[in-house]
Design a protein around this motif. Structure first.
Motif, PDB file in Angstrom:
ATOM      1  N   LYS A   4       0.859  -1.175   0.000  1.00  0.00           N
ATOM      2  CA  LYS A   4       0.000   0.000   0.000  1.00  0.00           C
ATOM      3  C   LYS A   4       0.900   1.231   0.000  1.00  0.00           C
ATOM      4  N   ILE A   5       0.476   2.264  -0.711  1.00  0.00           N
ATOM      5  CA  ILE A   5       1.253   3.494  -0.744  1.00  0.00           C
ATOM      6  C   ILE A   5       1.206   4.137   0.638  1.00  0.00           C
ATOM      7  N   GLN A   6       2.375   4.510   1.119  1.00  0.00           N
ATOM      8  CA  GLN A   6       2.485   5.128   2.437  1.00  0.00           C
ATOM      9  C   GLN A   6       2.893   6.586   2.280  1.00  0.00           C
ATOM     10  N   HIS A   7       2.677   7.358   3.341  1.00  0.00           N
ATOM     11  CA  HIS A   7       3.000   8.782   3.317  1.00  0.00           C
ATOM     12  C   HIS A   7       3.780   9.124   4.566  1.00  0.00           C
ATOM     13  N   GLU A   8       4.861   9.862   4.388  1.00  0.00           N
ATOM     14  CA  GLU A   8       5.569  10.387   5.559  1.00  0.00           C
ATOM     15  C   GLU A   8       5.810  11.873   5.343  1.00  0.00           C
ATOM     16  N   PHE A   9       5.753  12.628   6.437  1.00  0.00           N
ATOM     17  CA  PHE A   9       5.912  14.079   6.354  1.00  0.00           C
ATOM     18  C   PHE A   9       6.511  14.563   7.663  1.00  0.00           C
ATOM     19  N   ASP A  10       7.583  15.361   7.582  1.00  0.00           N
ATOM     20  CA  ASP A  10       8.245  15.803   8.814  1.00  0.00           C
ATOM     21  C   ASP A  10       7.968  17.267   9.142  1.00  0.00           C
ATOM     22  N   GLY A  11       6.981  17.848   8.443  1.00  0.00           N
ATOM     23  CA  GLY A  11       6.661  19.248   8.695  1.00  0.00           C
ATOM     24  C   GLY A  11       7.251  20.175   7.644  1.00  0.00           C
ATOM     25  N   LYS A  12       8.274  19.694   6.928  1.00  0.00           N
ATOM     26  CA  LYS A  12       8.911  20.496   5.877  1.00  0.00           C
ATOM     27  C   LYS A  12       8.899  19.744   4.552  1.00  0.00           C
ATOM     28  N   LYS A  13       9.328  18.491   4.623  1.00  0.00           N
ATOM     29  CA  LYS A  13       9.349  17.696   3.396  1.00  0.00           C
ATOM     30  C   LYS A  13       8.765  16.321   3.669  1.00  0.00           C
ATOM     31  N   GLY A  14       8.460  15.632   2.588  1.00  0.00           N
ATOM     32  CA  GLY A  14       7.859  14.323   2.776  1.00  0.00           C
ATOM     33  C   GLY A  14       7.875  13.522   1.495  1.00  0.00           C
ATOM     34  N   SER A  15       7.215  12.370   1.549  1.00  0.00           N
ATOM     35  CA  SER A  15       7.135  11.557   0.342  1.00  0.00           C
ATOM     36  C   SER A  15       5.972  10.583   0.431  1.00  0.00           C
ATOM     37  N   PHE A  16       5.518  10.204  -0.739  1.00  0.00           N
ATOM     38  CA  PHE A  16       4.568   9.112  -0.881  1.00  0.00           C
ATOM     39  C   PHE A  16       5.415   7.981  -1.445  1.00  0.00           C
ATOM     40  N   PHE A  17       5.318   6.799  -0.833  1.00  0.00           N
ATOM     41  CA  PHE A  17       6.240   5.749  -1.237  1.00  0.00           C
ATOM     42  C   PHE A  17       5.623   4.368  -1.103  1.00  0.00           C
ATOM     43  N   LEU A  18       6.298   3.433  -1.738  1.00  0.00           N
ATOM     44  CA  LEU A  18       5.891   2.041  -1.743  1.00  0.00           C
ATOM     45  C   LEU A  18       7.090   1.235  -1.286  1.00  0.00           C
TER      46      LEU A  18
END
Length: 95
Positions: A4-18
């Motif tokens: 499943k596609i996951q999302h991470e975000f640190d408040g400044k940058k992030g990514s959608f990833f597998l």
């Protein structure tokens, strides 16, 4: 494609990833240029997944997120830019 596609975000940058077996096999990376402005920096899809529409799936996941958050997108990534040109239904999120 299993995961499943996951999302991470640190408040400044992030990514959608597998991830597959704890390894990132596809990723769309972004940076925030303000509270409601996102720049898509780059998209990477593992060779083994090429041609399966994974990049577009990542983009659609990102578009869903920015619609919910009322964020506008600037696609600096050539892939994302090309997809926005092709897919009129995604363009409402463009800055």
């Amino acid at each position: 494609m299993s995961g499943k596609i996951q999302h991470e975000f640190d408040g400044k940058k992030g990514s959608f990833f597998l991830e597959e077996e704890a390894k990132r096999v596809a990723e769309m990376v972004y940076v925030m240029a303000g509270p409601k402005k996102m720049i898509i920096e780059h998209t990477e899809v593992d060779e083994s997944l090429k041609g399966q529409g994974i990049g577009l799936k990542l983009l659609k996941e990102l578009v869903g997120y920015v619609r919910d958050e009322n964020i506008k997108v600037i696609p600096l990534c050539p892939f994302a830019k090309a997809m926005f040109q092709k897919k009129e239904e995604l363009r409402d999120v463009l800055n």
